[in-house]
Design a protein around this motif. Structure first.
Motif, mmCIF file in Angstrom:
data_model
loop_
_atom_site.group_PDB
_atom_site.id
_atom_site.type_symbol
_atom_site.label_atom_id
_atom_site.label_comp_id
_atom_site.label_asym_id
_atom_site.label_seq_id
_atom_site.Cartn_x
_atom_site.Cartn_y
_atom_site.Cartn_z
ATOM 1 N N ALA B 346 0.816 -1.221 0.000
ATOM 2 C CA ALA B 346 0.000 0.000 0.000
ATOM 3 C C ALA B 346 0.849 1.270 0.000
ATOM 4 O O ALA B 346 0.534 2.239 -0.693
ATOM 5 C CB ALA B 346 -0.919 0.002 1.222
ATOM 6 N N CYS B 347 1.921 1.270 0.779
ATOM 7 C CA CYS B 347 2.634 2.524 1.045
ATOM 8 C C CYS B 347 3.699 2.842 -0.006
ATOM 9 O O CYS B 347 4.881 3.014 0.334
ATOM 10 C CB CYS B 347 3.247 2.475 2.433
ATOM 11 S SG CYS B 347 2.015 2.465 3.721
ATOM 12 N N ASN B 348 3.285 2.919 -1.250
ATOM 13 C CA ASN B 348 4.249 3.326 -2.272
ATOM 14 C C ASN B 348 4.341 4.856 -2.332
ATOM 15 O O ASN B 348 3.673 5.548 -1.575
ATOM 16 C CB ASN B 348 3.871 2.718 -3.628
ATOM 17 C CG ASN B 348 2.466 3.130 -4.047
ATOM 18 O OD1 ASN B 348 1.887 4.049 -3.476
ATOM 19 N ND2 ASN B 348 1.930 2.438 -5.036
ATOM 20 N N PHE B 349 5.176 5.360 -3.233
ATOM 21 C CA PHE B 349 5.384 6.813 -3.301
ATOM 22 C C PHE B 349 4.102 7.547 -3.696
ATOM 23 O O PHE B 349 3.895 8.690 -3.289
ATOM 24 C CB PHE B 349 6.524 7.137 -4.276
ATOM 25 C CG PHE B 349 7.899 6.910 -3.697
ATOM 26 C CD1 PHE B 349 8.090 6.183 -2.524
ATOM 27 C CD2 PHE B 349 9.032 7.448 -4.321
ATOM 28 C CE1 PHE B 349 9.368 5.980 -1.988
ATOM 29 C CE2 PHE B 349 10.300 7.257 -3.788
ATOM 30 C CZ PHE B 349 10.470 6.519 -2.623
ATOM 31 N N GLU B 350 3.266 6.893 -4.463
ATOM 32 C CA GLU B 350 1.978 7.482 -4.800
ATOM 33 C C GLU B 350 1.161 7.737 -3.529
ATOM 34 O O GLU B 350 0.523 8.777 -3.367
ATOM 35 C CB GLU B 350 1.214 6.538 -5.751
ATOM 36 C CG GLU B 350 -0.136 7.037 -6.223
ATOM 37 C CD GLU B 350 -0.047 8.286 -7.109
ATOM 38 O OE1 GLU B 350 1.026 8.506 -7.715
ATOM 39 O OE2 GLU B 350 -1.035 9.042 -7.149
ATOM 40 N N PHE B 351 1.203 6.745 -2.645
ATOM 41 C CA PHE B 351 0.527 6.867 -1.347
ATOM 42 C C PHE B 351 1.141 8.037 -0.572
ATOM 43 O O PHE B 351 0.437 8.876 0.002
ATOM 44 C CB PHE B 351 0.686 5.549 -0.580
ATOM 45 C CG PHE B 351 -0.003 5.492 0.751
ATOM 46 C CD1 PHE B 351 -1.306 5.015 0.859
ATOM 47 C CD2 PHE B 351 0.647 5.886 1.919
ATOM 48 C CE1 PHE B 351 -1.937 4.944 2.107
ATOM 49 C CE2 PHE B 351 0.021 5.818 3.155
ATOM 50 C CZ PHE B 351 -1.274 5.342 3.247
ATOM 51 N N GLY B 352 2.455 8.089 -0.553
ATOM 52 C CA GLY B 352 3.151 9.181 0.149
ATOM 53 C C GLY B 352 2.791 10.538 -0.439
ATOM 54 O O GLY B 352 2.631 11.524 0.295
ATOM 55 N N TYR B 353 2.666 10.568 -1.742
ATOM 56 C CA TYR B 353 2.297 11.814 -2.405
ATOM 57 C C TYR B 353 0.871 12.243 -2.017
ATOM 58 O O TYR B 353 0.598 13.429 -1.787
ATOM 59 C CB TYR B 353 2.436 11.654 -3.924
ATOM 60 C CG TYR B 353 1.731 12.723 -4.718
ATOM 61 C CD1 TYR B 353 1.954 14.083 -4.455
ATOM 62 C CD2 TYR B 353 0.838 12.386 -5.727
ATOM 63 C CE1 TYR B 353 1.292 15.062 -5.180
ATOM 64 C CE2 TYR B 353 0.172 13.361 -6.456
ATOM 65 C CZ TYR B 353 0.393 14.693 -6.177
ATOM 66 O OH TYR B 353 -0.264 15.662 -6.874
ATOM 67 N N LYS B 354 -0.024 11.261 -1.912
ATOM 68 C CA LYS B 354 -1.401 11.601 -1.504
ATOM 69 C C LYS B 354 -1.431 12.252 -0.125
ATOM 70 O O LYS B 354 -2.188 13.189 0.118
ATOM 71 C CB LYS B 354 -2.287 10.356 -1.522
ATOM 72 C CG LYS B 354 -2.679 9.940 -2.929
ATOM 73 C CD LYS B 354 -3.669 8.786 -2.907
ATOM 74 C CE LYS B 354 -4.176 8.501 -4.331
ATOM 75 N NZ LYS B 354 -5.142 7.392 -4.350
ATOM 76 N N ILE B 355 -0.629 11.737 0.779
ATOM 77 C CA ILE B 355 -0.540 12.359 2.111
ATOM 78 C C ILE B 355 -0.036 13.794 1.952
ATOM 79 O O ILE B 355 -0.611 14.730 2.526
ATOM 80 C CB ILE B 355 0.448 11.591 3.021
ATOM 81 C CG1 ILE B 355 0.158 10.099 3.066
ATOM 82 C CG2 ILE B 355 0.467 12.201 4.428
ATOM 83 C CD1 ILE B 355 -1.172 9.724 3.563
ATOM 84 N N ASP B 356 1.008 13.960 1.183
ATOM 85 C CA ASP B 356 1.641 15.276 1.101
ATOM 86 C C ASP B 356 0.774 16.310 0.382
ATOM 87 O O ASP B 356 0.821 17.492 0.710
ATOM 88 C CB ASP B 356 3.023 15.150 0.438
ATOM 89 C CG ASP B 356 4.022 14.488 1.375
ATOM 90 O OD1 ASP B 356 3.795 14.517 2.601
ATOM 91 O OD2 ASP B 356 5.019 13.921 0.888
ATOM 92 N N ARG B 357 -0.012 15.865 -0.579
ATOM 93 C CA ARG B 357 -0.891 16.850 -1.220
ATOM 94 C C ARG B 357 -2.041 17.223 -0.286
ATOM 95 O O ARG B 357 -2.551 18.344 -0.338
ATOM 96 C CB ARG B 357 -1.369 16.368 -2.586
ATOM 97 C CG ARG B 357 -2.390 15.281 -2.546
ATOM 98 C CD ARG B 357 -2.676 14.733 -3.937
ATOM 99 N NE ARG B 357 -3.784 13.807 -3.868
ATOM 100 C CZ ARG B 357 -4.152 12.997 -4.844
ATOM 101 N NH1 ARG B 357 -3.487 12.991 -5.977
ATOM 102 N NH2 ARG B 357 -5.172 12.180 -4.710
ATOM 103 N N THR B 358 -2.450 16.307 0.579
ATOM 104 C CA THR B 358 -3.460 16.673 1.580
ATOM 105 C C THR B 358 -2.859 17.658 2.573
ATOM 106 O O THR B 358 -3.483 18.660 2.936
ATOM 107 C CB THR B 358 -3.975 15.409 2.316
ATOM 108 O OG1 THR B 358 -4.332 14.428 1.353
ATOM 109 C CG2 THR B 358 -5.174 15.739 3.179
ATOM 110 N N VAL B 359 -1.636 17.381 2.988
ATOM 111 C CA VAL B 359 -0.922 18.304 3.870
ATOM 112 C C VAL B 359 -0.866 19.701 3.242
ATOM 113 O O VAL B 359 -1.155 20.710 3.904
ATOM 114 C CB VAL B 359 0.506 17.781 4.163
ATOM 115 C CG1 VAL B 359 1.393 18.887 4.741
ATOM 116 C CG2 VAL B 359 0.447 16.575 5.101
ATOM 117 N N ALA B 360 -0.540 19.749 1.964
ATOM 118 C CA ALA B 360 -0.427 21.044 1.284
ATOM 119 C C ALA B 360 -1.768 21.777 1.267
ATOM 120 O O ALA B 360 -1.839 22.999 1.494
ATOM 121 C CB ALA B 360 0.077 20.839 -0.144
#
Lengths: 375, 375, 375, 375
Positions: B346-360
Motif C-alpha cells: 500500500a505505502c508506495n510513493f503514490e501513497f506518500g504523495y497523496k498524504i503530502d498533497r493533503t498536507v499542502a
C-alpha cells in the motif's frame, strides 16, 4: 390508589433517604402501586425529629420508637436506626403485625436475624431488608445473564468492596469499631453489600475460609484526643468461598483501601461468558460472550439501558446516569408492590438472614483459621 | 533465499531503528522472503557512521550519500535522513534504478513528492514510504471492518494525534520549527501519521478547511539562551474534511497537548457499527456492532489477536503487547516480499504523495481561511 | 567488547525468542556489555535444529544436549527446553562450571530448584532464571514506589493471572495437564509469573491457604479423539497469603478464564498510596497518592516513560508501546552485564527457588485445605 | 420559609422532571431556600394535565397556557413545552412580570432569544434557562480549574455530543426534523448542551466555521408508512471555533452516532494541565497536572466528591453515583435561591441567548461554507 401509612424509626441521613424515596416512588410510578402517607417519626434526638417533620411532612413526632410500632394508624414500620437497634424494633413491629422495612443489615448477629426471619414468616407480613444493590439494573442484568445460562456454567466469582473512608488514622473511634454496636467491621458495613449481590446472583455459599487484619488497632477516643481506644474489628477481610453450585469465590472488603471510594467490583466467569461490574462506574457493565466471532471478541461496555430491570423508571434511553439513591426508589416500589399487589420480592428477612449467617461463618473462620461451613 | 544488499543513508535514531528491523525480519519470517546484507552506511557525522557500523555490521562507511545511491552492490537504498533531504536522495537513488525505502514523509512538499512518485512509477522499482502505522494490526483490522462493509456506510472520521513533547517553552528552536527544513509543524510530524491511517482506511480526502495556531511563537536560539528565534510553523492544526466517499472528517494534531504522549486516537462511525482506537492503548480496539442484541450492545474491547494481519508474527495468542518498533519489522517484511516476490504493497510513493498533497491543501486552507480542494 | 559464546538447548518458540533477544541486545545497548556468539544449538528434533541454525546463525548443531553443556567453547548455557528438563540440563551445566540462563520455571519441584540454587551458589557462576516480568518497566516502577516508601506501609496485595487458552474443552491433553511433565497446572504456568512479581516487589510470602478446581477433568487423548484422558492438575488456583512484611495477599490464576487473554492484573494498597497494573494494558500503571489535594485525588494513568528502568532502551519519549518480547531483551542485558561487569541481578536461582517453594506450599494447602507455611 | 407558587406549562416527560425536581429540592436543601407550591398546570392534552395533577398535586388544571402566565397566584412560570412554544409563553410571562424558568433552549432562533433576554433584563425578574449540564459537579469543577488558572492558558477545547437515537432509518419524521418546530437538528438538540458547557467554562466564541450532513434525508411520514417526508435539518454538525480568549475549538454533534448513547465528551488543554470529561462516565473527571513529578504524571481519574460544587447535596462521601436528574434538583435550588435570596446565577436568558446566537452562526456557516462571526 392505596395509602400506605408510614411510621419511621430513625431520622438521620438514612431516615431522610428512605423518606425521600418513599415520596418519589409515587411521582415515578404513579399512585397505582401505593402512596406514602407520612404519619409518625421517632428519634431520641428531638431536634432531628422536628427537622424531619418539617422537611418531609410527618403528621406527628415522638422520641419513643415504641409509639411507632404500636400505632394503629401505621401500616409500615420503616427502620432506619443504627444497626444495633434493628433487631429490637423489628421484633416489636412484627409482634404487632406490622409490615416492616428494615435498612440493611437485618441485625448484627445471625442468631437475631434468624429469629426475625422466622417471626416474619410466621406473622405473614411483608418483611423487607434494604439491600439496595439488588435493585441496581446492572446487578439485575447480571443475574439474568447468569440465570438464563447465557454465561454457561459459572466457575468463579471474584469481588471486593473497597473504600478508604477510615484510612485517616486520626479519625476517632465510632460505633463502627465497637462489636456490640456494629457486630463486626468492614465485613458488615461493606462486605455485606457484596454478599447481597453474591446471594442475589449466585445463590448460597456453602463454606468459607477467611483472613482478616486490623491495620489501625487504636484510634483516638475523640477527635484530636491523645487518649486512645481499641478498634475491636477488622479493617480488611478477605475470604475464599465454595458456592453451593460448585463455583469458587474470592471475596474481600476494606475500609482503609487507599484510593478506593466506592469500589464494589466483581467479576463472574462462566464457561460461555464473563461479566465484570464496578460501582464506581455504575452506568456500565462489562460483558464477554464466547459465542462472538473469534476475531471480534472482547468485553463489551454495555451501558445501562431500558431493557434492564428498573432503568426505564428513570430514563427513556440508555447511557444516562442513574443514582445510587434511585436504587432506594426502586426498593420502595418493590416493597409497595408487595404490600398492595402481593408481588414477590427477593430481599425478605430470610434473604437478610442468609447474608448474616455467611457473615457469621466468615468471622468464625477468621478466628479459627480454618474452613467453616455456612450454617 | 535472496540476499538484499542495503545502503543506508542516515545513521541516527531512525537509521538504527530501520537497521534493527531489517535484521529482525529474517528471524521472525525466515530467510524465504529475503535476508538483509548490510553493505554501506552514509552519514555526514563520521562518528555516528562508525558506531552504526559497529553495532549493525555494515561492510563499509562513507560520509557522502552519493556513494550509496551509486554503489553497484546496493539493491535497496534506505533513507533515514532528516526530512528535508529525502527528496534529493530518493531522486538520485531512483535515477540510478535502485529500490528505495524512504522514511516518512516522502518529502517536505507536495510538488517534490509528486515528482518522486512519477519518477518511481516510470522506473518500475520498488518504492516504499515508511508509514508504519499502516502495519499496525489494529489499523489493518479496522480497514478490514470498513472495507468489508461490516460497519455499513461510513458517516464520519474523527481523529487527533496529540503529544506534549514541545510543551516546555524553554526548549530551543530545532529544525522542526523551520519551514525550509520541516515543511510545516505538527501537521507534518504528527498529523501525517494520522493522515496515513485515514488514507489507508478511508481513501482520498476531497477537500479541507483548516485552522492553526502557534502557541509558543518564539523559542530560545539554544538551550538556556536568552536570544529568541521565531517558530515558523503550527503547534496545533485542526481541520474539517470531506472524503471522496462522502464522509465527514474532523482531524487535528498538536505537539503541545498537555498530558498527551502518543495520543493518536480516532473514531469511525458507520451506519452498522463504529470503531475507536487509541495508540496509547495500542493493544486494544473498541468495536461496536449495531447487529448485536439491543440489551447487550456495547463497544467491545477487542485485544489484538492472531486473526489480525501481522500480529501472529510476534505472538501465538491474543492479548500480548506488541511494540511500536514491531511495526517497522512488518514494514520490512512487506518491503522485502515486494522485492523478492512481487507482492503488492500500500505505502508506495503514490501513497506518500497523496498524504503530502493533503498536507499542502490543509496548510493552504489554514492561510486562506477557506475550503481548499485536495489536488 | 566481550564475546559471550552461547550454547542453546531447545530450539522451539522459546529458544527462538531467547536467540532473538540475545541478538537484539547488542543493537540496543551496544557491544560494551557483551556480544552474543551463537556457537551451538541442541534439539532432539533435527529439523527444528537446522531451522534454528539457518535463521539465527549457530555455528553447529547437535541432537544431544550433553554436547552443549560440555562444549569448551560455550560460556553460557541457555535452557529453553520443556519445563521438566530444566533440572537435568541446568545441573549438568552448573557441574561443568557454565553460566546458566534458564527459562522459567527453574524446575518443576521445590526440591530440585533448591538443589540447583545451592549448586549454583557453590559454583559461583552466573545463574539466571528468565522471569521476564521483573524486567517490565512497569513492575520496576511499582517496586520502586513500594521500596521507597512512597506508598507507605503495604497493607494488601491482590492479583490474578487469567487466560482462557484452555477454555475449549475439545482441546486435547498436553504435557501441561500431566504432573510429571508440568509439576502442576495453572499455578506453575501462569501463577508463577504473578509470584515472580510478588516476590520482586513484596518479598517473601510466609504462609498460604489455597483452593483449586479442575473445571474440565477429562480431555481427548488427541485432537478429535473420543478417547479421553485425565487432566491431572488445576484449571483454577486461588489462595490467601500472609507476607513476611505483614501484608495480606489474595492471589489467583486460571487457564479457563473466559474473555481473559493476558490478564495479569494486580493491585497493591499501602497507607500512603496504591497502584494497579494490568498486563493487557501493558503501557500504563494506575497510581494513587494520598498526599494529592483531596479535591483532585484520583488514580493516575501513568504511561510508561523514560524515567522507568529499562524503558529508554526502546523509546526516547513516553507513551509508546513496548512489547512483551522486549522484556526478554532487557533480561539478556541484565544477564550479560552480570557476566561481563559483575552487576547484581534479582532473578538468580535462589529467586527461582523461592517461587517454587511458594508453589509447593500452595499445592499442599490446596490438598490439605489448611494453612501451610512456606518452607 | 418562603412559598414559591408554581405555574407549569407543559406536562409531558420534561414537565414531570421539573416537578419532581421542584418537590425534591426542599427535601434535600430544607425549606430555607423556598418551598414549591404546585398551583396550576397547563397542557392542551387534558388527560396529561389530569395525570400530572394526580401525581404531583397541582391545585388546578387548564388547557390554555394563558391562564398560567396571567394567574395572580403564580410566582414562577415554568415552561416545559415543545421548543417552538418557549418564546411565546416566556414573552407573555415576562410581560406579566412573572419569574420564568424555561427549559433549554431559550427559543428556536437567536432573534427571539435576544428579545426575551432584553425583555427579562428590563423587567428585572428572575429569568432562568434550564441548561442542566452547568449544574453537573464535574463541569463546575472543570470551570473552577480553568478559571483559577490551574490549567494555565487554555489552548484548545475539543468536544462532541453523540447519540444514536435516530440511527434507525425506519423511525418516522417528528417535530425534531422540521425547522419551524425545532429550529435545527442535532445542533439544537445535542450541540446546544455542549455549547452551554463551553460557554460556562470557556466564555464567548468569536467565530465559527461549520460543516453539516444529513445522513438520512427522508423518513416515513408515520411508523411503518411507505410515504416519505423530507428531513429538513442536520444529522451531524461539526465546526471549528475561535474563542474570544484565543483558544481553538473543535466541536461536533451527531444524532446518528452508532454506539454512542449519551457521549457528551470534551477535552480542554491548557499550558499547565488538561481535563477530559465524558457524560457516559458521569462520575469521573480525567485531570492532568503538568506540575506533577515527571515520572509519576498521568491523567487522574478524579471521582466526583464533596469538594465539588453541588455534590454534597446528594452524598456525604465521594465516588457515589449521582444522576442526570439530580442536576435538575440543583438547578431548582439555584433558581429558588435567586428568587428568595437574590443570589447570582449563570444560566439567565442572556446566557441562553449567547448559546442561540452561536447556534445561528454555526447554521449560517454550514450554509455559506465560510467563517462566520458570532453576532
Amino acid at each position: 390508589m392505596e395509602e400506605i401509612r408510614i411510621g419511621l424509626v430513625g431520622s438521620g441521613w438514612m431516615g431522610k433517604a428512605h423518606s425521600s424515596a418513599l415520596a418519589d416512588a409515587q411521582m415515578l410510578f404513579g399512585p397505582e402501586c401505593g402512596v406514602a402517607k407520612f404519619v409518625v417519626v421517632a428519634d431520641s434526638n428531638e431536634a432531628a425529629d422536628k427537622a424531619a417533620q418539617e422537611k418531609i411532612g410527618f403528621e406527628r413526632i415522638t422520641t419513643d420508637w415504641r409509639d411507632v410500632v404500636t400505632a394503629p394508624d401505621v401500616d409500615l414500620v420503616d427502620i432506619a436506626t443504627p444497626n444495633a437497634f434493628h433487631y429490637e424494633v423489628a421484633k416489636a413491629a412484627l409482634a404487632n403485625g406490622k409490615n416492616v422495612y428494615c435498612e440493611k443489615p437485618l441485625s448484627i448477629s445471625a442468631a437475631e436475624s434468624r429469629e426475625l426471619a422466622e417471626l416474619a414468616a410466621q406473622k405473614g407480613v411483608i418483611n423487607y431488608v434494604g439491600f439496595n444493590n439488588t435493585m441496581n439494573p446492572a446487578n439485575a442484568y447480571v443475574r439474568e445473564l447468569v440465570q438464563s445460562g447465557a454465561l454457561g456454567k459459572i466457575m468463579r466469582f471474584t469481588g471486593t468492596y473497597d473504600q478508604d473512608q477510615l484510612l485517616d488514622e486520626s479519625l476517632p473511634i465510632t460505633w463502627r469499631h465497637i462489636n456490640k454496636l456494629a457486630g463486626c467491621g468492614a465485613l458488615g458495613d461493606l462486605g455485606s453489600h457484596l454478599l447481597s449481590i453474591s446471594q442475589f446472583i449466585m445463590g448460597d455459599i456453602a463454606k468459607v475460609n477467611a483472613m482478616s487484619t486490623v491495620v489501625f488497632p487504636k484510634r483516638p477516643k475523640a477527635p484530636g484526643s491523645s487518649e486512645m481506644a481499641d478498634v475491636e474489628n477488622e479493617d480488611i477481610m478477605t475470604f475464599m468461598a465454595e458456592y453451593a453450585n460448585g463455583a469458587i469465590g474470592t471475596i474481600a472488603c476494606s475500609r482503609v483501601a487507599t484510593g478506593r471510594k466506592n469500589y464494589l467490583c466483581y467479576e463472574i466467569q462462566g464457561t460461555k461468558g464473563s461479566v465484570r461490574y464496578d460501582l464506581e462506574r455504575m452506568g456500565e457493565v462489562q460483558v464477554y460472550f464466547q459465542s462472538d466471532d473469534e476475531r471480534d471478541r472482547g468485553f463489551r461496555t454495555v451501558l445501562l439501558n431500558p431493557q434492564m430491570k428498573g432503568y426505564s423508571a428513570f430514563q427513556p434511553a440508555g447511557g444516562i446516569s442513574i443514582a445510587y439513591n434511585d436504587m432506594k426508589i426502586l426498593e420502595v416500589h418493590e416493597l409497595f408492590s408487595a404490600i398492595t399487589q402481593g408481588t414477590p420480592y427477593a430481599c425478605n428477612f430470610e434473604f437478610g438472614y442468609k447474608i448474616d449467617r455467611t457473615v457469621a461463618a466468615v468471622l468464625e473462620s477468621a478466628k479459627t483459621h480454618a474452613w467453616v461451613d455456612v450454617e
